[in-house]
Design a protein around this motif. Structure first.
Motif, PDB file in Angstrom:
ATOM      1  N   PHE A 158       0.843  -1.189   0.000  1.00 32.51           N
ATOM      2  CA  PHE A 158       0.000   0.000   0.000  1.00 32.51           C
ATOM      3  C   PHE A 158       0.883   1.246   0.000  1.00 32.51           C
ATOM      4  O   PHE A 158       1.919   1.284   0.671  1.00 32.51           O
ATOM      5  N   VAL A 159       0.444   2.276  -0.740  1.00 29.51           N
ATOM      6  CA  VAL A 159       1.156   3.560  -0.800  1.00 29.51           C
ATOM      7  C   VAL A 159       0.185   4.670  -0.414  1.00 29.51           C
ATOM      8  O   VAL A 159      -0.889   4.816  -1.009  1.00 29.51           O
ATOM      9  N   ILE A 160       0.568   5.447   0.590  1.00 31.03           N
ATOM     10  CA  ILE A 160      -0.283   6.509   1.137  1.00 31.03           C
ATOM     11  C   ILE A 160       0.523   7.799   1.177  1.00 31.03           C
ATOM     12  O   ILE A 160       1.726   7.782   1.433  1.00 31.03           O
ATOM     13  N   GLY A 161      -0.128   8.928   0.936  1.00 33.38           N
ATOM     14  CA  GLY A 161       0.554  10.208   1.030  1.00 33.38           C
ATOM     15  C   GLY A 161      -0.368  11.283   1.563  1.00 33.38           C
ATOM     16  O   GLY A 161      -1.576  11.258   1.301  1.00 33.38           O
ATOM     17  N   ASN A 162       0.186  12.221   2.327  1.00 33.13           N
ATOM     18  CA  ASN A 162      -0.605  13.352   2.794  1.00 33.13           C
ATOM     19  C   ASN A 162      -0.598  14.420   1.705  1.00 33.13           C
ATOM     20  O   ASN A 162       0.459  14.927   1.321  1.00 33.13           O
ATOM     21  N   ALA A 163      -1.795  14.779   1.214  1.00 33.68           N
ATOM     22  CA  ALA A 163      -1.899  15.638   0.029  1.00 33.68           C
ATOM     23  C   ALA A 163      -2.626  16.946   0.299  1.00 33.68           C
ATOM     24  O   ALA A 163      -3.092  17.596  -0.637  1.00 33.68           O
ATOM     25  N   GLU A 164      -2.699  17.381   1.555  1.00 32.42           N
ATOM     26  CA  GLU A 164      -3.475  18.591   1.832  1.00 32.42           C
ATOM     27  C   GLU A 164      -2.813  19.861   1.294  1.00 32.42           C
ATOM     28  O   GLU A 164      -3.458  20.910   1.247  1.00 32.42           O
ATOM     29  N   ASN A 165      -1.547  19.778   0.884  1.00 28.03           N
ATOM     30  CA  ASN A 165      -0.848  20.937   0.318  1.00 28.03           C
ATOM     31  C   ASN A 165      -0.518  20.754  -1.157  1.00 28.03           C
ATOM     32  O   ASN A 165       0.282  21.512  -1.720  1.00 28.03           O
ATOM     33  N   ALA A 166      -1.103  19.747  -1.790  1.00 27.47           N
ATOM     34  CA  ALA A 166      -0.670  19.370  -3.139  1.00 27.47           C
ATOM     35  C   ALA A 166      -1.064  20.366  -4.216  1.00 27.47           C
ATOM     36  O   ALA A 166      -0.460  20.407  -5.293  1.00 27.47           O
ATOM     37  N   ALA A 167      -2.084  21.199  -3.963  1.00 31.67           N
ATOM     38  CA  ALA A 167      -2.529  22.181  -4.954  1.00 31.67           C
ATOM     39  C   ALA A 167      -2.012  23.564  -4.573  1.00 31.67           C
ATOM     40  O   ALA A 167      -2.610  24.269  -3.764  1.00 31.67           O
ATOM     41  N   GLY A 168      -0.877  23.940  -5.118  1.00 35.71           N
ATOM     42  CA  GLY A 168      -0.326  25.265  -4.870  1.00 35.71           C
ATOM     43  C   GLY A 168       0.060  25.528  -3.439  1.00 35.71           C
ATOM     44  O   GLY A 168       0.206  26.680  -3.017  1.00 35.71           O
ATOM     45  N   GLY A 169       0.237  24.483  -2.644  1.00 41.52           N
ATOM     46  CA  GLY A 169       0.623  24.643  -1.247  1.00 41.52           C
ATOM     47  C   GLY A 169      -0.538  24.696  -0.287  1.00 41.52           C
ATOM     48  O   GLY A 169      -0.345  24.622   0.929  1.00 41.52           O
ATOM     49  N   TYR A 170      -1.773  24.842  -0.804  1.00 44.29           N
ATOM     50  CA  TYR A 170      -2.944  24.957   0.062  1.00 44.29           C
ATOM     51  C   TYR A 170      -4.092  24.151  -0.534  1.00 44.29           C
ATOM     52  O   TYR A 170      -4.667  24.527  -1.561  1.00 44.29           O
ATOM     53  N   GLY A 171      -4.428  23.036   0.087  1.00 44.04           N
ATOM     54  CA  GLY A 171      -5.576  22.272  -0.354  1.00 44.04           C
ATOM     55  C   GLY A 171      -5.278  21.282  -1.463  1.00 44.04           C
ATOM     56  O   GLY A 171      -4.124  20.976  -1.781  1.00 44.04           O
ATOM     57  N   LEU A 172      -6.370  20.795  -2.055  1.00 40.50           N
ATOM     58  CA  LEU A 172      -6.300  19.751  -3.061  1.00 40.50           C
ATOM     59  C   LEU A 172      -7.405  19.994  -4.073  1.00 40.50           C
ATOM     60  O   LEU A 172      -8.411  20.631  -3.762  1.00 40.50           O
TER      61      LEU A 172
END
Length: 259
Positions: A33-47
């Motif tokens: 399984f591969v998991i990642g925290n993506a809350e900053n993935a869109a321009g540093g703020y959000g998704l």
């Protein structure tokens, strides 16, 4: 069971880091399984929905998040998605889900997403929320991973002791700085204060360092931006879990960066 967890993915540099380094990490660790925290993935703020689908296409099975997940335009996707988590300790009525069970090739991994309260919002208690969810999820699988998105290291450490033996691993996110305290607690729970980040190596936690310096020197608040160019890195943690008991057998941090 082998699990690869990627630290906070910050903007386009973070996504670039995954394109560069994730294939090699998959070959080296062979995770189930591969998991990642993506809350900053869109321009540093959000998704966004587009970026979430881009990350899934790169090989991630699940995206966790935190306090920056609440972009209004993303909420409909968050509400219907089974592959993006928001912190479980938000009050009833918040869109999305705070925990899930991943299943692949006969293996099951439960994942709980939580947000801290020290220096952050006054949410429902992450300790009691985690304990209740762990008890419920253990009916389905003993392998349980917690992403604790929190500011204070003390709160993260305290929660790890509270959950020792009840979950397989507690991995901290949010500060974007990888810590050197990976260990397995006495009752079998793996712990790390912060997994680090995937993004710009020479910024300030992935953001433009000139803007950050200006903000700290002048004390004038501003929204920091993610530079589009620069050396990137990928940080995270590898876990090996005993499937029958859920106990952690191994925890190892990793860092890959452009030369």
């Amino acid at each position: 069971m082998r699990v690869l967890f990627l630290g906070d993915i910050v903007g386009s540099p973070g996504r670039k880091a995954l394109r560069l380094f994730l294939p090699g990490l998959l070959e080296e660790f062979r995770p189930h399984f591969v998991i990642g925290n993506a809350e900053n993935a869109a321009g540093g703020y959000g998704l966004t929905e587009k970026i979430a689908e881009e990350l899934f296409a790169l090989g991630l099975d699940l995206l966790t998040s935190g306090n920056h997940i609440w972009k209004r335009e993303f909420l409909p996707y968050l509400a219907r998605s089974e592959r993006v988590l928001r912190p479980a300790n938000y009050p009833e009525g918040a869109p999305g889900r705070g925990a899930t069970v991943l299943e692949k090739d006969g293996r099951k991994l439960a994942v709980i997403n939580l947000e801290g309260r020290v220096f952050m919002r006054a949410l429902q208690c992450p300790f009691r929320t985690a304990a209740a969810l762990a008890e419920e999820l253990r009916l389905e699988t003993p392998c349980i991973l917690v992403d604790f998105h929190a500011e204070a290291t003390s709160e993260k450490i305290a929660l790890s002791w509270y959950l020792d033996g009840r979950v397989s691993a507690l991995i901290g996110t949010h500060t974007h700085v990888q810590t050197a305290d990976a260990r397995i607690l006495p009752q079998g729970t793996a712990y790390l204060s912060d997994a680090g980040m995937c993004g710009l190596r020479d910024g300030v936690i992935g953001m433009d360092r000139k803007q950050a310096l200006e903000m700290y020197l002048t004390q004038v608040p501003r929204r920091l931006e993610v530079p589009k160019k620069g050396t990137v890195k990928a940080e995270g943690v590898f876990l090996e879990l005993e499937e029958e008991s859920g106990r952690a057998l191994r925890i190892e941090t990793f860092r890959r960066e452009e030369s």
